[in-house]
Scaffold this motif. Structure first.
Motif, mmCIF file in Angstrom:
data_model
loop_
_atom_site.group_PDB
_atom_site.id
_atom_site.type_symbol
_atom_site.label_atom_id
_atom_site.label_comp_id
_atom_site.label_asym_id
_atom_site.label_seq_id
_atom_site.Cartn_x
_atom_site.Cartn_y
_atom_site.Cartn_z
ATOM 1 N N ALA A 101 0.831 -1.202 0.000
ATOM 2 C CA ALA A 101 0.000 0.000 0.000
ATOM 3 C C ALA A 101 0.865 1.250 0.000
ATOM 4 O O ALA A 101 0.555 2.232 -0.692
ATOM 5 C CB ALA A 101 -0.923 -0.010 1.208
ATOM 6 N N ALA A 102 1.983 1.219 0.758
ATOM 7 C CA ALA A 102 2.863 2.390 0.789
ATOM 8 C C ALA A 102 3.426 2.667 -0.596
ATOM 9 O O ALA A 102 3.609 3.832 -0.990
ATOM 10 C CB ALA A 102 3.987 2.176 1.796
ATOM 11 N N LEU A 103 3.707 1.597 -1.359
ATOM 12 C CA LEU A 103 4.211 1.790 -2.715
ATOM 13 C C LEU A 103 3.110 2.267 -3.652
ATOM 14 O O LEU A 103 3.292 3.192 -4.438
ATOM 15 C CB LEU A 103 4.786 0.481 -3.239
ATOM 16 C CG LEU A 103 6.172 0.116 -2.715
ATOM 17 C CD1 LEU A 103 6.480 -1.331 -3.030
ATOM 18 C CD2 LEU A 103 7.202 1.030 -3.334
ATOM 19 N N LEU A 104 1.925 1.623 -3.537
ATOM 20 C CA LEU A 104 0.829 1.958 -4.445
ATOM 21 C C LEU A 104 0.344 3.385 -4.233
ATOM 22 O O LEU A 104 0.078 4.112 -5.182
ATOM 23 C CB LEU A 104 -0.342 0.997 -4.223
ATOM 24 C CG LEU A 104 -0.285 -0.306 -4.998
ATOM 25 C CD1 LEU A 104 -1.495 -1.134 -4.674
ATOM 26 C CD2 LEU A 104 -0.232 -0.002 -6.483
ATOM 27 N N LEU A 105 0.250 3.801 -2.944
ATOM 28 C CA LEU A 105 -0.185 5.169 -2.665
ATOM 29 C C LEU A 105 0.773 6.155 -3.309
ATOM 30 O O LEU A 105 0.388 7.218 -3.768
ATOM 31 C CB LEU A 105 -0.232 5.413 -1.156
ATOM 32 C CG LEU A 105 -1.413 4.845 -0.391
ATOM 33 C CD1 LEU A 105 -1.208 5.037 1.088
ATOM 34 C CD2 LEU A 105 -2.686 5.531 -0.815
ATOM 35 N N GLY A 106 2.070 5.772 -3.354
ATOM 36 C CA GLY A 106 3.042 6.646 -3.988
ATOM 37 C C GLY A 106 2.848 6.718 -5.482
ATOM 38 O O GLY A 106 3.159 7.736 -6.107
ATOM 39 N N LEU A 107 2.324 5.637 -6.070
ATOM 40 C CA LEU A 107 2.161 5.639 -7.520
ATOM 41 C C LEU A 107 0.851 6.292 -7.949
ATOM 42 O O LEU A 107 0.747 6.803 -9.058
ATOM 43 C CB LEU A 107 2.212 4.205 -8.056
ATOM 44 C CG LEU A 107 3.546 3.475 -7.835
ATOM 45 C CD1 LEU A 107 3.454 2.044 -8.313
ATOM 46 C CD2 LEU A 107 4.662 4.211 -8.566
ATOM 47 N N LEU A 108 -0.153 6.245 -7.066
ATOM 48 C CA LEU A 108 -1.473 6.738 -7.474
ATOM 49 C C LEU A 108 -1.982 7.871 -6.580
ATOM 50 O O LEU A 108 -3.104 7.800 -6.096
ATOM 51 C CB LEU A 108 -2.493 5.601 -7.422
ATOM 52 C CG LEU A 108 -2.219 4.340 -8.209
ATOM 53 C CD1 LEU A 108 -3.098 3.219 -7.718
ATOM 54 C CD2 LEU A 108 -2.461 4.596 -9.668
ATOM 55 N N PRO A 109 -1.190 8.916 -6.311
ATOM 56 C CA PRO A 109 -1.695 9.942 -5.392
ATOM 57 C C PRO A 109 -2.945 10.639 -5.916
ATOM 58 O O PRO A 109 -3.874 10.888 -5.160
ATOM 59 C CB PRO A 109 -0.519 10.907 -5.261
ATOM 60 C CG PRO A 109 0.343 10.648 -6.414
ATOM 61 C CD PRO A 109 0.141 9.240 -6.811
ATOM 62 N N GLU A 110 -2.995 10.888 -7.231
ATOM 63 C CA GLU A 110 -4.120 11.641 -7.788
ATOM 64 C C GLU A 110 -5.447 10.930 -7.540
ATOM 65 O O GLU A 110 -6.464 11.549 -7.252
ATOM 66 C CB GLU A 110 -3.926 11.833 -9.296
ATOM 67 C CG GLU A 110 -2.961 12.947 -9.644
ATOM 68 C CD GLU A 110 -3.408 14.290 -9.098
ATOM 69 O OE1 GLU A 110 -4.622 14.554 -9.119
ATOM 70 O OE2 GLU A 110 -2.540 15.062 -8.637
ATOM 71 N N TRP A 111 -5.388 9.599 -7.605
ATOM 72 C CA TRP A 111 -6.611 8.812 -7.469
ATOM 73 C C TRP A 111 -7.206 9.005 -6.077
ATOM 74 O O TRP A 111 -8.413 9.188 -5.922
ATOM 75 C CB TRP A 111 -6.275 7.345 -7.727
ATOM 76 C CG TRP A 111 -7.464 6.468 -7.662
ATOM 77 C CD1 TRP A 111 -8.465 6.394 -8.571
ATOM 78 C CD2 TRP A 111 -7.793 5.570 -6.611
ATOM 79 N NE1 TRP A 111 -9.394 5.493 -8.158
ATOM 80 C CE2 TRP A 111 -9.015 4.956 -6.957
ATOM 81 C CE3 TRP A 111 -7.177 5.195 -5.414
ATOM 82 C CZ2 TRP A 111 -9.628 4.015 -6.151
ATOM 83 C CZ3 TRP A 111 -7.788 4.259 -4.609
ATOM 84 C CH2 TRP A 111 -8.993 3.679 -4.982
ATOM 85 N N ILE A 112 -6.333 8.999 -5.049
ATOM 86 C CA ILE A 112 -6.820 9.165 -3.680
ATOM 87 C C ILE A 112 -7.349 10.582 -3.480
ATOM 88 O O ILE A 112 -8.389 10.796 -2.838
ATOM 89 C CB ILE A 112 -5.673 8.910 -2.678
ATOM 90 C CG1 ILE A 112 -5.150 7.489 -2.813
ATOM 91 C CG2 ILE A 112 -6.123 9.157 -1.256
ATOM 92 C CD1 ILE A 112 -6.022 6.450 -2.216
ATOM 93 N N ILE A 113 -6.645 11.569 -4.025
ATOM 94 C CA ILE A 113 -7.040 12.944 -3.778
ATOM 95 C C ILE A 113 -8.388 13.244 -4.413
ATOM 96 O O ILE A 113 -9.228 13.924 -3.825
ATOM 97 C CB ILE A 113 -5.955 13.899 -4.297
ATOM 98 C CG1 ILE A 113 -4.733 13.751 -3.409
ATOM 99 C CG2 ILE A 113 -6.422 15.321 -4.301
ATOM 100 C CD1 ILE A 113 -3.509 14.324 -4.005
ATOM 101 N N THR A 114 -8.618 12.688 -5.612
ATOM 102 C CA THR A 114 -9.880 12.994 -6.280
ATOM 103 C C THR A 114 -11.066 12.353 -5.571
ATOM 104 O O THR A 114 -12.199 12.742 -5.815
ATOM 105 C CB THR A 114 -9.858 12.538 -7.754
ATOM 106 O OG1 THR A 114 -9.306 11.222 -7.790
ATOM 107 C CG2 THR A 114 -9.032 13.461 -8.613
ATOM 108 N N ILE A 115 -10.811 11.392 -4.670
ATOM 109 C CA ILE A 115 -11.912 10.841 -3.878
ATOM 110 C C ILE A 115 -12.649 11.955 -3.156
ATOM 111 O O ILE A 115 -13.856 11.943 -3.017
ATOM 112 C CB ILE A 115 -11.354 9.827 -2.849
ATOM 113 C CG1 ILE A 115 -11.023 8.518 -3.529
ATOM 114 C CG2 ILE A 115 -12.351 9.572 -1.729
ATOM 115 C CD1 ILE A 115 -10.442 7.497 -2.591
ATOM 116 N N LEU A 116 -11.879 12.950 -2.702
ATOM 117 C CA LEU A 116 -12.467 13.984 -1.855
ATOM 118 C C LEU A 116 -12.573 15.339 -2.526
ATOM 119 O O LEU A 116 -12.628 16.333 -1.840
ATOM 120 C CB LEU A 116 -11.634 14.122 -0.577
ATOM 121 C CG LEU A 116 -12.158 13.356 0.630
ATOM 122 C CD1 LEU A 116 -11.325 13.612 1.826
ATOM 123 C CD2 LEU A 116 -13.589 13.751 0.910
ATOM 124 N N SER A 117 -12.545 15.428 -3.842
ATOM 125 C CA SER A 117 -12.709 16.768 -4.408
ATOM 126 C C SER A 117 -13.397 16.741 -5.758
ATOM 127 O O SER A 117 -13.747 15.707 -6.254
ATOM 128 C CB SER A 117 -11.357 17.467 -4.514
ATOM 129 O OG SER A 117 -10.410 16.619 -5.089
#
Lengths: 458, 100
Positions: free
Chosen positions: A442-458
């Protein structure tokens, strides 16, 4: 809302389990129950509803933070089965942890100051007991005692702040307070600002920023290691979420009047926490200072007032919780094997257990903010939004202090890869290995897909 | 009717006495009492404002504070007893094993 009820119910089940003698399957039942709660949260995704006469609100922000709290809680439960299974009062410990999560969920979904207060107290009172759960240990006693004194002291300030804000605005409801402030901007009495200041002090204690941090390193170092892990992940998520809901949303229009104070707090937090961390010889205490420093970075994003800040904060907390859970999980295994969390205890970890050493290295690199791990992108996004808001000086301080951070995160890494004197192996159970592996991925994946997580909340 | 400022000054004084007590007294039980004093100063402000604004919400909040304060003190005294068993003292200077 359903998730909150499910988690509450799990707490009661674990209390009753002592009476009806269901201890054996309790741990697995709790984990399964929490998975159901995550499913319930995902069912509420992108909806917005208020409950109990506007006491609670579950908007996308609260739902996302609730989800984060429960998911981190599941990982925490899976990594810590020894903390519950071989020891006394298993059901009580489980119940207290579950009620801490209930308090945390209330803190990120309140719509009324009464719920904020109750959430903070449910969370804190359970934690006072958990911090002292090694009853014979002097350190655990001292941690519980200090945490109790400082926690209730901070609650006093927070309550005085709430009372004065109530006197000035005539309501405990956050949206009514916001509306009243908008409508009477010039005519607010002086004690309103005193109230905001007292609330800032109270919440600053809870999120442990300098100069209100002095309890945190002692409490983190004295508590049982997995309780420290819980404090620096789930509790931090809830406290930062509550801070944002109060100062980012409810008091948004008078934010300017507390901005200089928050800027001072940020500079002090970044400098003091990062510099003192360099001198630590205990990995647990070093991680405590690192968690104080990380709150400083989060606040830096907070004052930039970027429209995407909710997403960035969520991403930062998710990546911070993931990595610090890995670090604490391995530290817990080391403490069980060698009886200490000092820097000498991690010496030669690579020879004793290569898997643990690799996970720990990735976690520490991510905490230090080295690409391509999650920690780098979370810091990068925070610095980027602060530069856009023209806080150049603060960003310079933050960059310099995170360079200092690289030094103290590398110290354990160097120790881990140095040759070991003794050939004792470090044992990790299959469950621990599986979940540590998932967290590292997860630590690696979060680093590869930051945009995906951020767009969850905006 | 007594003006609202009088209540505010009274509770500000009580609150400050509580804060100073927590900071300067070394006996754990006195510190607990000072924390209670702080919370009761808050209760006084709540009730005064509630009466002044003709809004019952403040008085309801006071009940929350009282209930939570009772729970908090119960836990605090339990922690104190646990510490006392190990240190044989209620002086908080005994708690100095954790240092940077």
């Amino acid at each position: 809302m359903n998730a909150l009820l499910i988690v509450c119910g799990l707490g009661f089940i674990s209390l009753v389990a002592e009476i009806i003698n269901l201890k054996k399957g309790l741990h697995i039942a709790i984990v399964l129950g929490l998975v159901v709660a995550v499913a319930a949260v995902i069912g509420d995704w992108n909806t917005s509803a208020t409950f109990f006469n506007n006491m609670l609100i579950f908007d996308p922000f609260s739902v996302a933070f609730t989800c984060l709290i429960i998911v981190v809680g599941i990982f925490w439960f899976c990594l810590t089965s020894p903390f519950f299974i071989g020891e006394s009062h298993q059901t009580d410990r489980t119940a207290l942890i579950i009620f801490t999560m209930v308090g945390g969920i209330m803190m990120v979904s309140f719509h009324n100051m009464a719920i904020l207060f109750l959430g903070i107290e449910i969370l804190s009172i359970s934690l006072y007991v958990l911090a002292g759960s090694h009853k014979e240990s002097f350190f655990s006693n001292e941690a519980a005692f200090k945490y109790f004194i400082m926690g209730s002291f901070a609650t006093g300030f927070l309550l005085m702040g709430i009372a004065l804000v109530y006197g000035a605005t005539g309501s405990f409801d956050t949206s009514e307070i916001t509306m009243h402030i908008e409508g009477h901007k010039a005519g607010l009495p002086g004690f309103f600002y005193v109230g905001i200041l007292l609330m800032l002090v109270g919440l600053a204690f809870k999120i442990s920023v300098v100069p209100f941090h002095f309890w945190a390193p002692d409490v983190y170092a004295g508590s049982p290691t997995m309780i420290t892990a819980f404090m620096s992940t789930v509790v931090k998520i809830a406290a930062v979420g509550a801070f944002y809901k109060i100062f980012g949303l409810c008091f948004f229009s008078v934010q300017m009047s507390v901005l200089p104070i928050i800027q001072g707090i940020i500079i002090l937090t970044l400098l003091v926490a990062n510099i003192i961390a360099v001198y630590q010889n205990n990995v647990k205490r070093m991680l405590a200072y690192s968690s104080i420093a990380h709150v400083g970075y989060m606040l830096l994003g907070f004052i930039s007032g970027s429209v995407k800040f909710e997403g960035i904060l969520f991403f930062y907390l998710a990546s911070y919780a993931t990595t610090s859970l890995i670090a604490f999980g391995i530290l817990y295994a080391i403490e069980n094997a060698k009886g200490s969390t000092s820097i000498d205890a991690v010496k030669g970890l690579y020879n004793q257990n290569p898997f643990a050493a690799t996970c720990m290295t990735i976690a520490l690199l991510s905490l230090a903010g080295i690409p391509p791990f999650a920690g780098f992108f979370s810091k990068y996004l925070i610095f980027g939004s602060a530069i856009e808001a023209d806080h150049i000086m603060l960003v310079i301080v933050a960059v310099v202090t995170s360079l200092v951070g690289v030094y103290y995160y590398f110290k354990p890494i160097i120790y881990m890869f140095s040759p070991a004197q003794a050939s004792d192996k470090l044992y990790l159970s299959a469950v621990q290995k599986a979940f540590l592996g998932m967290l590292t991925a997860a630590a690696l994946l979060l680093g590869l897909l930051p945009e995906w997580i951020i767009t969850i909340l905006s | 009717m007594v003006p609202i400022e009088y209540y505010l000054w009274l509770s500000a004084t009580l609150f400050s006495i509580g804060v100073l007590g927590v900071l300067y007294r070394r006996n754990a039980i006195v510190i607990f009492m000072c924390i209670e004093l702080m919370l009761n100063a808050v209760n006084l402000v709540m009730v005064a404002f509630s009466n002044y604004l003709n809004d019952p919400a403040g008085q309801v909040f006071v009940f929350f504070i009282m209930a939570v304060a009772a729970a908090e003190v119960a836990v605090g005294l339990a922690i104190l007893v646990m510490t006392f068993r190990n240190t044989k003292s209620t002086d908080i200077n005994m708690l100095n094993r954790l240092k940077w």
